[in-house]
Write an enzyme that holds these catalytic residues in place. Structure first.
Site, PDB file in Angstrom:
ATOM      1  N   HIS A 162      65.346  16.942  54.710  1.00  0.00           N
ATOM      2  CA  HIS A 162      66.003  16.559  53.455  1.00  0.00           C
ATOM      3  C   HIS A 162      66.075  15.049  53.260  1.00  0.00           C
ATOM      4  CE1 HIS A 162      68.176  20.744  53.204  1.00  0.00           C
ATOM      5  NE2 HIS A 162      66.889  20.804  52.952  1.00  0.00           N
TER       6      HIS A 162
ATOM      7  N   ARG B 299      78.830   7.698  50.682  1.00  0.00           N
ATOM      8  CA  ARG B 299      78.368   8.332  51.927  1.00  0.00           C
ATOM      9  C   ARG B 299      77.767   7.284  52.861  1.00  0.00           C
ATOM     10  NH1 ARG B 299      75.218  13.652  51.191  1.00  0.00           N
ATOM     11  NH2 ARG B 299      75.792  13.751  53.386  1.00  0.00           N
TER      12      ARG B 299
ATOM     13  N   CYS C  62      57.926   4.804  40.298  1.00  0.00           N
ATOM     14  CA  CYS C  62      56.625   4.440  40.874  1.00  0.00           C
ATOM     15  C   CYS C  62      56.456   5.066  42.262  1.00  0.00           C
ATOM     16  CB  CYS C  62      56.447   2.917  40.923  1.00  0.00           C
ATOM     17  SG  CYS C  62      57.304   2.091  42.280  1.00  0.00           S
TER      18      CYS C  62
ATOM     19  N   CYS D 126      61.732   4.496  44.674  1.00  0.00           N
ATOM     20  CA  CYS D 126      61.763   4.321  43.226  1.00  0.00           C
ATOM     21  C   CYS D 126      61.734   5.691  42.553  1.00  0.00           C
ATOM     22  CB  CYS D 126      60.576   3.475  42.769  1.00  0.00           C
ATOM     23  SG  CYS D 126      60.620   3.184  40.978  1.00  0.00           S
TER      24      CYS D 126
ATOM     25  N   GLN E 177      68.237  19.237  58.740  1.00  0.00           N
ATOM     26  CA  GLN E 177      68.558  19.152  57.309  1.00  0.00           C
ATOM     27  C   GLN E 177      69.468  17.966  57.044  1.00  0.00           C
ATOM     28  OE1 GLN E 177      69.422  23.489  55.795  1.00  0.00           O
ATOM     29  NE2 GLN E 177      69.889  23.360  57.975  1.00  0.00           N
TER      30      GLN E 177
HETATM   31  P1  OAD Z   1      76.843  23.706  55.478  1.00  0.00           P
HETATM   32  O1  OAD Z   1      78.044  22.873  55.150  1.00  0.00           O
HETATM   33  O2  OAD Z   1      76.379  24.676  54.455  1.00  0.00           O
HETATM   34  O3  OAD Z   1      77.109  24.540  56.821  1.00  0.00           O
HETATM   35  C1  OAD Z   1      77.603  23.909  57.969  1.00  0.00           C
HETATM   36  C2  OAD Z   1      77.787  24.975  59.029  1.00  0.00           C
HETATM   37  O4  OAD Z   1      78.198  24.322  60.230  1.00  0.00           O
HETATM   38  C3  OAD Z   1      78.879  26.013  58.698  1.00  0.00           C
HETATM   39  O5  OAD Z   1      78.338  27.317  58.883  1.00  0.00           O
HETATM   40  C4  OAD Z   1      79.995  25.725  59.699  1.00  0.00           C
HETATM   41  O6  OAD Z   1      80.620  26.918  60.175  1.00  0.00           O
HETATM   42  C5  OAD Z   1      79.224  25.067  60.829  1.00  0.00           C
HETATM   43  N1  OAD Z   1      80.030  24.105  61.615  1.00  0.00           N
HETATM   44  C6  OAD Z   1      81.025  23.286  61.225  1.00  0.00           C
HETATM   45  N2  OAD Z   1      81.452  22.527  62.237  1.00  0.00           N
HETATM   46  C7  OAD Z   1      80.718  22.866  63.325  1.00  0.00           C
HETATM   47  C8  OAD Z   1      80.671  22.433  64.687  1.00  0.00           C
HETATM   48  N3  OAD Z   1      81.470  21.467  65.151  1.00  0.00           N
HETATM   49  N4  OAD Z   1      79.771  23.014  65.507  1.00  0.00           N
HETATM   50  C9  OAD Z   1      78.940  23.984  65.072  1.00  0.00           C
HETATM   51  N5  OAD Z   1      78.940  24.437  63.795  1.00  0.00           N
HETATM   52  C10 OAD Z   1      79.809  23.876  62.915  1.00  0.00           C
HETATM   53  O7  OAD Z   1      75.672  22.680  55.907  1.00  0.00           O
HETATM   54  P2  OAD Z   1      74.113  22.946  56.022  1.00  0.00           P
HETATM   55  O8  OAD Z   1      73.818  24.324  56.471  1.00  0.00           O
HETATM   56  O9  OAD Z   1      73.562  21.825  56.797  1.00  0.00           O
HETATM   57  O10 OAD Z   1      71.173  19.927  51.273  1.00  0.00           O
HETATM   58  O11 OAD Z   1      73.670  22.793  54.524  1.00  0.00           O
HETATM   59  C11 OAD Z   1      72.292  22.872  54.229  1.00  0.00           C
HETATM   60  C12 OAD Z   1      71.981  21.982  53.067  1.00  0.00           C
HETATM   61  O12 OAD Z   1      72.848  22.294  51.967  1.00  0.00           O
HETATM   62  C13 OAD Z   1      72.250  20.505  53.309  1.00  0.00           C
HETATM   63  O13 OAD Z   1      71.195  19.854  53.959  1.00  0.00           O
HETATM   64  C14 OAD Z   1      72.455  19.977  51.934  1.00  0.00           C
HETATM   65  C15 OAD Z   1      73.333  21.072  51.386  1.00  0.00           C
HETATM   66  O14 OAD Z   1      73.318  21.236  50.016  1.00  0.00           O
HETATM   67  C16 OAD Z   1      70.965  19.054  50.284  1.00  0.00           C
HETATM   68  O15 OAD Z   1      71.795  18.241  49.929  1.00  0.00           O
HETATM   69  C17 OAD Z   1      69.618  19.164  49.667  1.00  0.00           C
END
Ligand code: OAD
Length: 246
Positions: free
Chosen positions: A114, A64, A125, A122, A96
Site C-alpha cells: 500500500h 499521520r 506527472c 505527483c 499493508q
Molecule cells: P485493520 O485495522 O483492518 O485490522 C487490524 C487487525 O489487527 C485487527 O484484526 C485487530 O484485531 C488486529 N490487532 C490489533 N492489535 C494487535 C496486536 N497488538 N497484535 C496482533 N493483532 C492486532 O488493519 P489492516 O488489516 O491492516 O488500506 O487493514 C488493511 C488495510 O485497510 C490497510 O492497509 C488500509 C486500510 O484501509 C488502505 O488505506 C488502502
C-alpha cells in the site's frame, strides 16, 4: 501454539497489517478508536476524495506523518527481521502498512503493498515517488516542482494506495514469484490484519492452492480466520518472538 516448524528448506511468506504496529502506538484502522472510526474513508483514502478536497487529504496524512515522530519498531517487527536474517532469500515480507517500521527494524525483503507514508508523488506527472517526511501545515497542499517548472500547477499526493487503485507496479508479481519458487516448501504467516481488504485477504487461499501451510497471529479472529490451518490469538509483540524462535 507451537513455534513454526521452519526447516532449512522452508520458504516463509509473511503478510502484515496494522495490528503489527499497534504495540508501537500506531492506531489500527478498524479497531475501536481506529483511524477509520467515525470517518468516511472515501474522503481521505480515494482518488475522488483527493480530487474533491486535497487540503483535507493532506491534513490527514500530515497528521499521520507527525504521529510517526516518536514511534519505534516493537518486538514483532524485530522478531520478523531476526528471522529474515536467518532465512535470507527464503523469506519475503509483504506489508499493508505504510509506516516503514519493518525496514526500521532491519527487514530488507519487504514488499509495500500500500505504498509508504513518508513518500510523495505527483498527482499528474510520472516523476518517480520521492522521500518526503514533511507534515504540511493545515491549508497547504504541496505542488509538484517539476510541473511548476513546465508552467503547470499540479498537486503532490502521498505515495499510498487508496481504495479502488492498483497496487504499486510489480508488488503482487514479486509475492507470486516467491510463492511459485517455494512450491510445497511454502509457509505463510499473516499477522495483525482484519482480512477484509483485497488482494491481501486472499493470499491465504493462493498459498493453500500451491500446497503451502498457513498460520495466523491476530488479536481477535479476523474475517478470514477459518481459511488458516493454524490460528494464534493474542498480541503480535508477545507471540511472534516465541513462534519464530530458532
Ligand atoms: P485493520 O485495522 O483492518 O485490522 C487490524 C487487525 O489487527 C485487527 O484484526 C485487530 O484485531 C488486529 N490487532 C490489533 N492489535 C494487535 C496486536 N497488538 N497484535 C496482533 N493483532 C492486532 O488493519 P489492516 O488489516 O491492516 O488500506 O487493514 C488493511 C488495510 O485497510 C490497510 O492497509 C488500509 C486500510 O484501509 C488502505 O488505506 C488502502
Amino acid at each position: 501454539m507451537q513455534p513454526l516448524p521452519i526447516t532449512d528448506r522452508s520458504h516463509l511468506l509473511v503478510l502484515t497489517g496494522a495490528g503489527v504496529s499497534a504495540e508501537s502506538g500506531i492506531p489500527t484502522f478498524r479497531d475501536a478508536g481506529g483511524l477509520w472510526e467515525g470517518r468516511d474513508v472515501r474522503e481521505v483514502a480515494t482518488w475522488d476524495g483527493f480530487a474533491a478536497d486535497p487540503l483535507r487529504v493532506w491534513r490527514f496524512y500530515s497528521e499521520r506523518r507527525q504521529a510517526m515522530a516518536d514511534v519505534a519498531p516493537n518486538a514483532a517487527h524485530r522478531a520478523l527481521a531476526a528471522l529474515e536474517a536467518r532465512l535470507g532469500d527464503r523469506f519475503l515480507l509483504a506489508t499493508q502498512n505504510i509506516d516503514g517500521l519493518h525496514q526500521a527494524a532491519g527487514s530488507q525483503r519487504v514488499v509495500e503493498l500500500h505504498g509508504n507514508l513518508m513518500r510523495s508523488r505527483c498527482s499528474a506527472c510520472d516523476r518517480a515517488p520521492f522521500d518526503d517526511r514533511q507534515a504540511y501545515r493545515a491549508g497547504v497542499a504541496p505542488l509538484c516542482g517539476r510541473c511548476r517548472a513546465a508552467g503547470k500547477d499540479a498537486v503532490l499526493r502521498p505515495d499510498v494506495v487508496w481504495f479502488g487503485e492498483l497496487l504499486p507496479p510489480g508488488a503482487l508479481a514479486r509475492v507470486e514469484a516467491f510463492g511459485r519458487a517455494a512450491g510445497r516448501e511454502l509457509m505463510f504467516l499473516a499477522v495483525g490484519t482484519s482480512g477484509l481488504v483485497e488482494p491481501a485477504a486472499s493470499l491465504v487461499d493462493a498459498v493453500a492452492r500451491l500446497g503451502g501451510r498457513t498460520w495466523l497471529v491476530n488479536a481477535e479472529p479476523p474475517a478470514n480466520a477459518a481459511r488458516f490451518d493454524h490460528v494464534a490469538l493474542g498480541a503480535a509483540g508477545a507471540l511472534l518472538p516465541t513462534l519464530l524462535a530458532a
